[in-house]
Design an enzyme around this catalytic site. Structure first.
Site, PDB file in Angstrom:
ATOM      1  N   PRO A 121      32.771  32.197  49.189  1.00 31.09           N
ATOM      2  CA  PRO A 121      31.643  33.100  49.011  1.00 31.09           C
ATOM      3  C   PRO A 121      31.918  34.257  48.063  1.00 31.09           C
ATOM      4  O   PRO A 121      33.003  34.827  48.058  1.00 31.09           O
ATOM      5  CB  PRO A 121      31.361  33.620  50.426  1.00 31.09           C
ATOM      6  CG  PRO A 121      32.588  33.352  51.203  1.00 31.09           C
ATOM      7  CD  PRO A 121      33.243  32.169  50.574  1.00 31.09           C
ATOM      8  N   ASN A 122      30.905  34.518  47.263  1.00 25.42           N
ATOM      9  CA  ASN A 122      30.838  35.633  46.322  1.00 25.42           C
ATOM     10  C   ASN A 122      31.736  35.474  45.102  1.00 25.42           C
ATOM     11  O   ASN A 122      31.685  36.297  44.190  1.00 25.42           O
ATOM     12  CB  ASN A 122      31.131  36.964  47.032  1.00 25.42           C
ATOM     13  CG  ASN A 122      30.156  37.215  48.160  1.00 25.42           C
ATOM     14  OD1 ASN A 122      28.950  37.099  47.964  1.00 25.42           O
ATOM     15  ND2 ASN A 122      30.656  37.514  49.337  1.00 25.42           N
ATOM     16  N   ARG A 178      31.123  41.503  39.799  1.00 26.39           N
ATOM     17  CA  ARG A 178      31.216  42.267  41.053  1.00 26.39           C
ATOM     18  C   ARG A 178      32.544  43.016  41.139  1.00 26.39           C
ATOM     19  O   ARG A 178      33.583  42.489  40.766  1.00 26.39           O
ATOM     20  CB  ARG A 178      31.054  41.352  42.264  1.00 26.39           C
ATOM     21  CG  ARG A 178      32.291  40.489  42.538  1.00 26.39           C
ATOM     22  CD  ARG A 178      32.132  39.626  43.777  1.00 26.39           C
ATOM     23  NE  ARG A 178      32.518  40.321  44.970  1.00 26.39           N
ATOM     24  CZ  ARG A 178      33.330  39.800  45.900  1.00 26.39           C
ATOM     25  NH1 ARG A 178      33.828  38.602  45.765  1.00 26.39           N
ATOM     26  NH2 ARG A 178      33.628  40.490  46.971  1.00 26.39           N
ATOM     27  N   TYR A 210      38.379  42.717  41.227  1.00 26.86           N
ATOM     28  CA  TYR A 210      38.394  41.308  40.854  1.00 26.86           C
ATOM     29  C   TYR A 210      38.488  41.044  39.351  1.00 26.86           C
ATOM     30  O   TYR A 210      38.575  39.890  38.946  1.00 26.86           O
ATOM     31  CB  TYR A 210      37.146  40.608  41.423  1.00 26.86           C
ATOM     32  CG  TYR A 210      37.117  40.656  42.928  1.00 26.86           C
ATOM     33  CD1 TYR A 210      37.972  39.862  43.679  1.00 26.86           C
ATOM     34  CD2 TYR A 210      36.264  41.515  43.600  1.00 26.86           C
ATOM     35  CE1 TYR A 210      37.972  39.913  45.059  1.00 26.86           C
ATOM     36  CE2 TYR A 210      36.249  41.570  44.988  1.00 26.86           C
ATOM     37  CZ  TYR A 210      37.106  40.769  45.704  1.00 26.86           C
ATOM     38  OH  TYR A 210      37.103  40.815  47.080  1.00 26.86           O
ATOM     39  N   ASN A 215      40.513  29.469  47.388  1.00 26.81           N
ATOM     40  CA  ASN A 215      40.222  30.865  47.685  1.00 26.81           C
ATOM     41  C   ASN A 215      38.967  30.861  48.537  1.00 26.81           C
ATOM     42  O   ASN A 215      37.864  30.729  48.024  1.00 26.81           O
ATOM     43  CB  ASN A 215      40.015  31.657  46.391  1.00 26.81           C
ATOM     44  CG  ASN A 215      39.814  33.133  46.640  1.00 26.81           C
ATOM     45  OD1 ASN A 215      39.503  33.547  47.747  1.00 26.81           O
ATOM     46  ND2 ASN A 215      39.982  33.927  45.597  1.00 26.81           N
ATOM     47  N   ALA A 224      36.030  35.658  52.035  1.00 25.70           N
ATOM     48  CA  ALA A 224      35.954  36.258  53.372  1.00 25.70           C
ATOM     49  C   ALA A 224      36.124  35.242  54.491  1.00 25.70           C
ATOM     50  O   ALA A 224      36.549  35.601  55.594  1.00 25.70           O
ATOM     51  CB  ALA A 224      34.625  36.999  53.530  1.00 25.70           C
ATOM     52  N   GLU A 252      46.611  28.533  49.532  1.00 22.70           N
ATOM     53  CA  GLU A 252      45.625  29.609  49.678  1.00 22.70           C
ATOM     54  C   GLU A 252      45.896  30.654  48.611  1.00 22.70           C
ATOM     55  O   GLU A 252      47.034  31.087  48.445  1.00 22.70           O
ATOM     56  CB  GLU A 252      45.772  30.219  51.081  1.00 22.70           C
ATOM     57  CG  GLU A 252      44.885  31.400  51.347  1.00 22.70           C
ATOM     58  CD  GLU A 252      45.140  32.018  52.717  1.00 22.70           C
ATOM     59  OE1 GLU A 252      44.966  33.243  52.833  1.00 22.70           O
ATOM     60  OE2 GLU A 252      45.517  31.292  53.671  1.00 22.70           O
ATOM     61  N   HIS A 307      44.388  34.384  46.632  1.00 21.02           N
ATOM     62  CA  HIS A 307      43.505  35.548  46.606  1.00 21.02           C
ATOM     63  C   HIS A 307      43.757  36.310  45.313  1.00 21.02           C
ATOM     64  O   HIS A 307      44.908  36.457  44.887  1.00 21.02           O
ATOM     65  CB  HIS A 307      43.743  36.457  47.810  1.00 21.02           C
ATOM     66  CG  HIS A 307      43.496  35.763  49.099  1.00 21.02           C
ATOM     67  ND1 HIS A 307      42.227  35.532  49.580  1.00 21.02           N
ATOM     68  CD2 HIS A 307      44.349  35.200  49.987  1.00 21.02           C
ATOM     69  CE1 HIS A 307      42.313  34.869  50.713  1.00 21.02           C
ATOM     70  NE2 HIS A 307      43.588  34.643  50.983  1.00 21.02           N
ATOM     71  N   ARG A 339      44.365  46.116  51.230  1.00 16.00           N
ATOM     72  CA  ARG A 339      42.951  46.361  51.477  1.00 16.00           C
ATOM     73  C   ARG A 339      42.696  46.577  52.974  1.00 16.00           C
ATOM     74  O   ARG A 339      43.620  46.868  53.720  1.00 16.00           O
ATOM     75  CB  ARG A 339      42.138  45.187  50.919  1.00 16.00           C
ATOM     76  CG  ARG A 339      42.335  45.059  49.396  1.00 16.00           C
ATOM     77  CD  ARG A 339      41.504  44.002  48.774  1.00 16.00           C
ATOM     78  NE  ARG A 339      40.078  44.340  48.910  1.00 16.00           N
ATOM     79  CZ  ARG A 339      39.108  43.469  48.693  1.00 16.00           C
ATOM     80  NH1 ARG A 339      39.390  42.219  48.352  1.00 16.00           N
ATOM     81  NH2 ARG A 339      37.850  43.833  48.817  1.00 16.00           N
TER      82      ARG A 339
END
Length: 137
Positions: free
Chosen positions: A9-10, A17, A22, A71, A74, A95, A97, A104
């Site tokens: 997502p996103n 964004r 990012y 990735n 969330a 995985e 990121h 964070r």
């Protein structure tokens, strides 16, 4: 070698964004560069904002690809379903990121997927995907 990249997502909003987190680049230009640098690798790319669609993609490619770079955004921190899907397939998953999740919010420090993945790469921007790829080469 066949590598599937799955973004959650996103991540379709990369380049627009939260650029301070990012970066400035969208994913497609990055993937084009990665593909030309590693021209012996057959890349497939998939992005969805929908948890079930990500699970379906894992099931679809999880028995025929050499590696999956994922990735989950969330969903990394919330999805037992994605974690179970990774556990249920044969293809190894790394995985990734873009941001350093440990720098964070505290809820981002927990990955439900991690125990079922080959490894985790976090915090190197889009380079995280290339580092994951190198683990398969």
């Amino acid at each position: 070698m066949k590598i599937q990249i799955i973004n959650g997502p996103n991540l379709n909003l990369l380049g627009t964004r939260e650029k301070s987190i990012y970066g400035e680049s969208g994913f497609e230009p990055f993937l084009k560069e990665l593909s030309s640098k590693y021209n012996s690798v057959e890349f497939s790319y998939y992005q969805s904002n929908v948890e079930g669609e990500l699970i379906n993609k894992l099931h679809e490619v999880g028995f025929s690809y050499d590696g999956i770079i994922m990735n989950a955004g969330a969903y990394t921190h919330t999805s037992v379903g994605i974690s179970d899907a990774i556990a249920g397939i044969n293809t190894p998953v790394v995985e990734v990121h873009i941001s350093n999740v440990y720098a964070r919010e505290e809820y981002r420090h927990v990955s439900l997927m991690a125990k079922n993945c080959k490894g985790i790469i976090t915090g190197f921007g889009l380079k995280s995907y290339e580092l994951a790829l190198q683990s398969f080469l």
